[in-house]
Motif scaffolding. Structure first.
Motif, PDB file in Angstrom:
ATOM      1  N   PRO A   1      -9.483  -3.131   1.964  1.00 33.49           N
ATOM      2  CA  PRO A   1      -9.300  -4.147   1.008  1.00 33.49           C
ATOM      3  C   PRO A   1      -7.783  -4.046   0.579  1.00 33.49           C
ATOM      4  CG  PRO A   1      -9.846  -1.835   0.248  1.00 33.49           C
ATOM      5  CD  PRO A   1     -10.092  -1.760   1.766  1.00 33.49           C
ATOM      6  N   TRP A   2      -6.822  -4.616   1.807  1.00 36.11           N
ATOM      7  CA  TRP A   2      -5.495  -4.827   1.383  1.00 36.11           C
ATOM      8  C   TRP A   2      -4.993  -5.971   1.843  1.00 36.11           C
ATOM      9  CZ3 TRP A   2      -1.819  -1.533  -1.028  1.00 36.11           C
ATOM     10  CH2 TRP A   2      -2.612  -0.389  -1.376  1.00 36.11           C
ATOM     11  N   ALA A   3      -3.953  -6.948   1.514  1.00 40.17           N
ATOM     12  CA  ALA A   3      -3.778  -7.905   2.133  1.00 40.17           C
ATOM     13  C   ALA A   3      -2.435  -8.499   1.852  1.00 40.17           C
ATOM     14  CB  ALA A   3      -4.791  -9.066   1.573  1.00 40.17           C
ATOM     15  N   ALA A   4      -2.049  -9.324   2.523  1.00 36.59           N
ATOM     16  CA  ALA A   4      -0.672  -9.945   2.285  1.00 36.59           C
ATOM     17  C   ALA A   4      -0.786 -11.604   2.036  1.00 36.59           C
ATOM     18  CB  ALA A   4       0.331  -9.772   3.516  1.00 36.59           C
ATOM     19  N   LEU A   5      -0.100 -12.225   1.280  1.00 39.42           N
ATOM     20  CA  LEU A   5       0.215 -13.681   1.006  1.00 39.42           C
ATOM     21  C   LEU A   5       1.321 -14.103   1.346  1.00 39.42           C
ATOM     22  CD1 LEU A   5      -1.713 -13.778  -2.468  1.00 39.42           C
ATOM     23  CD2 LEU A   5      -3.066 -14.140  -0.346  1.00 39.42           C
TER      24      LEU A   5
ATOM     25  N   TYR B   1       5.255 -20.691   2.097  1.00 38.61           N
ATOM     26  CA  TYR B   1       6.243 -21.336   2.624  1.00 38.61           C
ATOM     27  C   TYR B   1       6.401 -22.690   2.094  1.00 38.61           C
ATOM     28  CZ  TYR B   1       9.653 -23.144   5.880  1.00 38.61           C
ATOM     29  OH  TYR B   1      10.819 -23.948   6.472  1.00 38.61           O
ATOM     30  N   TRP B   2       7.672 -23.097   1.630  1.00 37.83           N
ATOM     31  CA  TRP B   2       7.976 -24.308   0.987  1.00 37.83           C
ATOM     32  C   TRP B   2       9.278 -25.168   1.638  1.00 37.83           C
ATOM     33  CZ3 TRP B   2       7.397 -21.954  -4.561  1.00 37.83           C
ATOM     34  CH2 TRP B   2       6.294 -21.468  -4.750  1.00 37.83           C
ATOM     35  N   PRO B   3       8.789 -25.567   2.877  1.00 41.73           N
ATOM     36  CA  PRO B   3      10.020 -26.040   3.719  1.00 41.73           C
ATOM     37  C   PRO B   3      10.897 -27.137   3.092  1.00 41.73           C
ATOM     38  CG  PRO B   3       7.822 -26.764   4.313  1.00 41.73           C
ATOM     39  CD  PRO B   3       7.490 -25.844   3.245  1.00 41.73           C
ATOM     40  N   GLU B   4      10.480 -27.761   1.967  1.00 42.91           N
ATOM     41  CA  GLU B   4      11.308 -28.847   1.333  1.00 42.91           C
ATOM     42  C   GLU B   4      12.315 -27.925   0.747  1.00 42.91           C
ATOM     43  OE1 GLU B   4       8.081 -28.715   1.136  1.00 42.91           O
ATOM     44  OE2 GLU B   4       7.287 -30.741   1.053  1.00 42.91           O
ATOM     45  N   GLN B   5      12.173 -26.700   0.288  1.00 40.84           N
ATOM     46  CA  GLN B   5      13.236 -25.952  -0.539  1.00 40.84           C
ATOM     47  C   GLN B   5      13.659 -24.847   0.382  1.00 40.84           C
ATOM     48  OE1 GLN B   5      10.658 -25.118  -3.827  1.00 40.84           O
ATOM     49  NE2 GLN B   5      11.586 -27.021  -5.110  1.00 40.84           N
ATOM     50  N   GLY B   6      13.122 -24.552   1.651  1.00 38.64           N
ATOM     51  CA  GLY B   6      13.606 -23.564   2.332  1.00 38.64           C
ATOM     52  C   GLY B   6      13.267 -21.924   1.553  1.00 38.64           C
ATOM     53  N   ARG B   7      12.113 -22.038   1.050  1.00 42.07           N
ATOM     54  CA  ARG B   7      11.561 -21.011   0.232  1.00 42.07           C
ATOM     55  C   ARG B   7      10.336 -20.270   0.740  1.00 42.07           C
ATOM     56  NH1 ARG B   7      13.117 -22.200  -6.381  1.00 42.07           N
ATOM     57  NH2 ARG B   7      15.103 -21.318  -6.121  1.00 42.07           N
ATOM     58  N   GLN B   8      10.355 -19.014   0.870  1.00 40.78           N
ATOM     59  CA  GLN B   8       9.244 -18.212   1.273  1.00 40.78           C
ATOM     60  C   GLN B   8       8.978 -17.092   0.389  1.00 40.78           C
ATOM     61  OE1 GLN B   8       8.142 -15.532   5.299  1.00 40.78           O
ATOM     62  NE2 GLN B   8      10.095 -15.191   4.408  1.00 40.78           N
ATOM     63  N   ILE B   9       7.877 -16.790  -0.078  1.00 34.30           N
ATOM     64  CA  ILE B   9       7.504 -15.590  -0.993  1.00 34.30           C
ATOM     65  C   ILE B   9       6.235 -14.957  -0.381  1.00 34.30           C
ATOM     66  CG2 ILE B   9       6.388 -15.083  -3.217  1.00 34.30           C
ATOM     67  CD1 ILE B   9       7.305 -18.044  -4.527  1.00 34.30           C
ATOM     68  N   ARG B  10       6.543 -13.533  -0.239  1.00 38.08           N
ATOM     69  CA  ARG B  10       5.526 -12.738   0.218  1.00 38.08           C
ATOM     70  C   ARG B  10       5.117 -11.475  -0.598  1.00 38.08           C
ATOM     71  NH1 ARG B  10       9.183 -10.174   4.800  1.00 38.08           N
ATOM     72  NH2 ARG B  10       7.367  -9.035   5.416  1.00 38.08           N
ATOM     73  N   VAL B  11       3.701 -11.545  -0.802  1.00 37.80           N
ATOM     74  CA  VAL B  11       3.122 -10.756  -1.798  1.00 37.80           C
ATOM     75  C   VAL B  11       2.381  -9.637  -1.187  1.00 37.80           C
ATOM     76  CG1 VAL B  11       1.521 -10.802  -3.760  1.00 37.80           C
ATOM     77  CG2 VAL B  11       3.143 -12.832  -3.191  1.00 37.80           C
ATOM     78  N   ARG B  12       2.135  -8.600  -1.430  1.00 36.32           N
ATOM     79  CA  ARG B  12       1.519  -7.551  -0.598  1.00 36.32           C
ATOM     80  C   ARG B  12       0.743  -6.680  -1.675  1.00 36.32           C
ATOM     81  NH1 ARG B  12       5.394  -4.221   2.945  1.00 36.32           N
ATOM     82  NH2 ARG B  12       3.522  -3.296   3.751  1.00 36.32           N
ATOM     83  N   GLY B  13      -0.445  -6.043  -1.255  1.00 38.27           N
ATOM     84  CA  GLY B  13      -1.166  -5.094  -2.201  1.00 38.27           C
ATOM     85  C   GLY B  13      -2.686  -4.872  -1.826  1.00 38.27           C
TER      86      GLY B  13
ATOM     87  N   THR C   1      -3.427  -7.312  -6.463  1.00 36.15           N
ATOM     88  CA  THR C   1      -2.657  -6.849  -7.445  1.00 36.15           C
ATOM     89  C   THR C   1      -1.150  -6.403  -6.605  1.00 36.15           C
ATOM     90  OG1 THR C   1      -4.295  -6.056  -9.081  1.00 36.15           O
ATOM     91  CG2 THR C   1      -2.102  -4.991  -9.031  1.00 36.15           C
ATOM     92  N   ALA C   2      -0.175  -6.919  -6.783  1.00 36.94           N
ATOM     93  CA  ALA C   2       0.936  -6.822  -5.930  1.00 36.94           C
ATOM     94  C   ALA C   2       1.582  -5.680  -6.077  1.00 36.94           C
ATOM     95  CB  ALA C   2       1.924  -8.161  -6.187  1.00 36.94           C
ATOM     96  N   ASP C   3       2.025  -4.890  -4.896  1.00 36.52           N
ATOM     97  CA  ASP C   3       2.783  -3.758  -5.101  1.00 36.52           C
ATOM     98  C   ASP C   3       4.235  -3.857  -4.555  1.00 36.52           C
ATOM     99  OD1 ASP C   3       2.219  -3.348  -2.393  1.00 36.52           O
ATOM    100  OD2 ASP C   3       1.073  -1.706  -2.880  1.00 36.52           O
TER     101      ASP C   3
ATOM    102  N   TYR D   1      10.580  -7.031  -5.039  1.00 32.67           N
ATOM    103  CA  TYR D   1      10.429  -6.488  -6.222  1.00 32.67           C
ATOM    104  C   TYR D   1       9.307  -5.291  -5.724  1.00 32.67           C
ATOM    105  CZ  TYR D   1      12.038  -9.858  -9.319  1.00 32.67           C
ATOM    106  OH  TYR D   1      13.050 -10.959 -10.059  1.00 32.67           O
ATOM    107  N   ARG D   2       9.408  -3.952  -6.097  1.00 30.88           N
ATOM    108  CA  ARG D   2       8.660  -2.917  -5.637  1.00 30.88           C
ATOM    109  C   ARG D   2       8.150  -2.423  -6.886  1.00 30.88           C
ATOM    110  NH1 ARG D   2      12.611  -0.061  -1.264  1.00 30.88           N
ATOM    111  NH2 ARG D   2      12.724  -1.921  -0.095  1.00 30.88           N
ATOM    112  N   ARG D   3       6.823  -2.208  -7.022  1.00 31.05           N
ATOM    113  CA  ARG D   3       5.899  -1.719  -8.318  1.00 31.05           C
ATOM    114  C   ARG D   3       6.118  -0.148  -8.004  1.00 31.05           C
ATOM    115  NH1 ARG D   3       1.957  -4.128 -11.794  1.00 31.05           N
ATOM    116  NH2 ARG D   3       1.240  -5.676 -10.137  1.00 31.05           N
ATOM    117  N   ASP D   4       6.194   0.408  -9.133  1.00 31.75           N
ATOM    118  CA  ASP D   4       6.317   1.923  -9.020  1.00 31.75           C
ATOM    119  C   ASP D   4       4.858   2.714  -8.848  1.00 31.75           C
ATOM    120  OD1 ASP D   4       5.149   2.021 -11.546  1.00 31.75           O
ATOM    121  OD2 ASP D   4       6.718   2.899 -12.713  1.00 31.75           O
ATOM    122  N   ARG D   5       4.780   3.977  -8.656  1.00 31.41           N
ATOM    123  CA  ARG D   5       3.195   4.453  -8.437  1.00 31.41           C
ATOM    124  C   ARG D   5       2.513   4.363  -9.589  1.00 31.41           C
ATOM    125  NH1 ARG D   5       2.453   7.785  -3.910  1.00 31.41           N
ATOM    126  NH2 ARG D   5       4.096   7.844  -2.567  1.00 31.41           N
ATOM    127  N   ALA D   6       2.934   4.322 -10.865  1.00 35.27           N
ATOM    128  CA  ALA D   6       2.143   4.227 -11.922  1.00 35.27           C
ATOM    129  C   ALA D   6       1.645   3.000 -12.186  1.00 35.27           C
ATOM    130  CB  ALA D   6       2.869   4.730 -13.133  1.00 35.27           C
ATOM    131  N   GLY D   7       2.527   1.608 -11.595  1.00 31.26           N
ATOM    132  CA  GLY D   7       1.831   0.776 -11.569  1.00 31.26           C
ATOM    133  C   GLY D   7       2.400  -0.291 -12.724  1.00 31.26           C
TER     134      GLY D   7
END
Ligand SMILES: Cc1cc2nc3c(=O)[nH]c(=O)nc-3n(C[C@H](O)[C@H](O)[C@H](O)COP(=O)(O)O)c2cc1C
Length: 234
Positions: A111-115, A118-130, A198-200, A218-224
């Protein structure tokens, strides 16, 4: 590109693909600025800012994202999904799919994933994991009923990603699902579920046409409860 109208692909020799690759531009400007020092303390609000801007500047399908999962043997898999909800304060991203699909089974096993957006018109990438949690039946039913009829029919047909040796069988299943929806508009596919990640870790990446890309993780601490902001080398 763009000349075929019949659905058939034109003949393309593998070598010409490689040649075409050499001529393709990446991160062609003008691209927006990203001032890492002025970014908010948490990733949810920054995702909100970037998303609103993407919609305003007519980025095509900014809500399409790659969902990466691993199976029980640790082998990765990935596919495009539609973002269904975001809670910027909680730092959660939600998508919907069939629990019986390969990705549904993979999320049961791991039960872990990454999202990845990619928005090419703006050259932006966002990576989310948790970690990912599946919603309870009542919420899944509520979400299912909010979907358009075409999506609901697709889910009622079911058996996503199973082999289809005979397309007529699928056409019959589809017809049956359409009738079912016509007769019982409140019907809910038993296997439709929302999954909330829930992103970490969340990384914002702003491309630059002179390769001076800006990255902030951005890194979430252990307590969340708290986030640390970590600029990354490009
Ligand atoms: C733009 C786009 C949006 C999609 N949205 C969804 C979605 O929200 N849920 C879903 O189950 N599949 C969606 N799909 C189909 C998936 O990419 C995938 O083919 C399907 O879910 C089967 O994946 P699996 O075999 O890994 O379980 C979408 C595909 C595209 C190209």
């Amino acid at each position: 590109m763009g000349r075929t109208t019949t659905g058939a692909e034109p003949d393309v020799a593998p070598s010409s693909v490689t040649e075409s690759l050499r001529g393709l531009a990446t991160l062609a400007g003008p691209l927006p600025e990203f001032d890492v020092d002025r970014a908010p303390d948490a990733p949810g609000p920054l995702f909100g800012e970037w998303f609103v801007r993407a919609v305003r500047e007519e980025v095509r399908e900014p809500h399409a994202m790659v969902l990466s999962t691993v199976d029980a043997h640790g082998r990765p898999d990935a596919r495009v999904l539609t973002l269904r909800e975001v809670d910027p304060d909680a730092g959660t991203w939600t998508f919907g799919t069939s629990i019986a699909s390969p990705k549904g089974r993979q999320l049961d096993a791991v039960p872990w994933a990454a999202l990845t957006f990619y928005w090419p018109e703006q050259g932006r990438q966002i990576r989310v994991r948790g970690p990912v949690v599946r919603a309870k039946a009542a919420r899944n039913a509520q979400d299912f009923l909010r979907r358009g009829p075409a999506g609901r029919v697709m889910s009622l047909v079911g058996r996503q990603s199973e082999p289809m040796p005979d397309p007529t069988e699928w056409e019959e299943d589809r017809r049956r699902a359409e009738l079912q929806l016509e007769r019982h508009p409140g019907v809910v596919a038993a296997d439709w579920a929302l999954y909330t990640l829930t992103a970490d870790r969340v990384e914002f990446w702003q491309g630059d046409d002179r390769q001076r890309h800006r990255r902030l993780e951005y890194r979430r601490d252990r307590a969340g409860a708290r986030w640390t902001r970590v600029p990354l080398r490009p």
